[in-house]
Design a protein around this motif. Sequence first.
Motif, PDB file in Angstrom:
ATOM      1  N   GLU A 106       0.823  -1.210   0.000  1.00 18.49           N
ATOM      2  CA  GLU A 106       0.000   0.000   0.000  1.00 18.49           C
ATOM      3  C   GLU A 106       0.861   1.265   0.000  1.00 18.49           C
ATOM      4  N   GLU A 107       1.928   1.266   0.781  1.00 19.02           N
ATOM      5  CA  GLU A 107       2.757   2.470   0.861  1.00 19.02           C
ATOM      6  C   GLU A 107       3.530   2.746  -0.429  1.00 19.02           C
ATOM      7  N   ASP A 108       3.581   1.777  -1.335  1.00 22.11           N
ATOM      8  CA  ASP A 108       4.280   1.961  -2.613  1.00 22.11           C
ATOM      9  C   ASP A 108       3.334   2.380  -3.739  1.00 22.11           C
ATOM     10  N   LEU A 109       2.078   2.657  -3.416  1.00 23.38           N
ATOM     11  CA  LEU A 109       1.064   2.967  -4.422  1.00 23.38           C
ATOM     12  C   LEU A 109       1.475   4.113  -5.341  1.00 23.38           C
ATOM     13  N   ILE A 130      -5.948  -1.330 -14.400  1.00 26.50           N
ATOM     14  CA  ILE A 130      -6.902  -1.189 -13.309  1.00 26.50           C
ATOM     15  C   ILE A 130      -6.120  -1.331 -12.010  1.00 26.50           C
ATOM     16  N   ILE A 131      -6.244  -0.347 -11.152  1.00 30.43           N
ATOM     17  CA  ILE A 131      -5.569  -0.398  -9.863  1.00 30.43           C
ATOM     18  C   ILE A 131      -6.617  -0.657  -8.796  1.00 30.43           C
ATOM     19  N   ASP A 132      -6.491  -1.790  -8.129  1.00 28.93           N
ATOM     20  CA  ASP A 132      -7.378  -2.129  -7.029  1.00 28.93           C
ATOM     21  C   ASP A 132      -6.661  -1.795  -5.736  1.00 28.93           C
ATOM     22  N   TYR A 133      -7.310  -0.964  -4.936  1.00 27.27           N
ATOM     23  CA  TYR A 133      -6.696  -0.478  -3.708  1.00 27.27           C
ATOM     24  C   TYR A 133      -7.776  -0.337  -2.644  1.00 27.27           C
ATOM     25  N   ASP A 134      -7.596  -1.002  -1.538  1.00 28.85           N
ATOM     26  CA  ASP A 134      -8.470  -0.852  -0.382  1.00 28.85           C
ATOM     27  C   ASP A 134      -7.630  -0.271   0.748  1.00 28.85           C
ATOM     28  N   LYS A 135      -7.985   0.918   1.177  1.00 29.08           N
ATOM     29  CA  LYS A 135      -7.236   1.590   2.238  1.00 29.08           C
ATOM     30  C   LYS A 135      -7.102   0.685   3.459  1.00 29.08           C
ATOM     31  N   TRP A 185      -2.065  -4.260   0.929  1.00 34.63           N
ATOM     32  CA  TRP A 185      -1.584  -4.622  -0.400  1.00 34.63           C
ATOM     33  C   TRP A 185      -2.527  -4.048  -1.445  1.00 34.63           C
ATOM     34  N   ALA A 186      -1.967  -3.658  -2.564  1.00 34.16           N
ATOM     35  CA  ALA A 186      -2.754  -3.192  -3.709  1.00 34.16           C
ATOM     36  C   ALA A 186      -2.366  -4.055  -4.899  1.00 34.16           C
ATOM     37  N   MET A 187      -3.211  -4.057  -5.915  1.00 34.57           N
ATOM     38  CA  MET A 187      -2.919  -4.860  -7.096  1.00 34.57           C
ATOM     39  C   MET A 187      -3.256  -4.063  -8.345  1.00 34.57           C
TER      40      MET A 187
END
Length: 89
Positions: free
Chosen positions: A43-46, A65-70, A74-76
């Motif tokens: 997450e911190e590398d978003l 597509i960037i999937d990110y849940d605060k 982890w993001a994907m």
Amino acid sequence: MNNIPRSDRPDTTKIYEHYGAEEDYERIKSGEYSAVDYKIFREEDLKEATANMVGFGTAKSQRIIIDYDKDYGWAMAKRILMDHGGDKG
């Protein structure tokens, strides 16, 4: 040898499931997508990871597509290659 997951490495199966890889698989099976590439990052590398098309580059037409849940940790990013593009000639 110890198989206990390290906290600095993602459990990729859980992350794929969290961000809907099953739906992507169904779209591949149906022919809607030819393939989906994934990148998993902290997450911190978003901010850094989203620069330059999330590291996939710009050599091909693609949907990112960037999937990110605060606070998930982890993001994907998903890359779907597209058949359209600029004039090649």
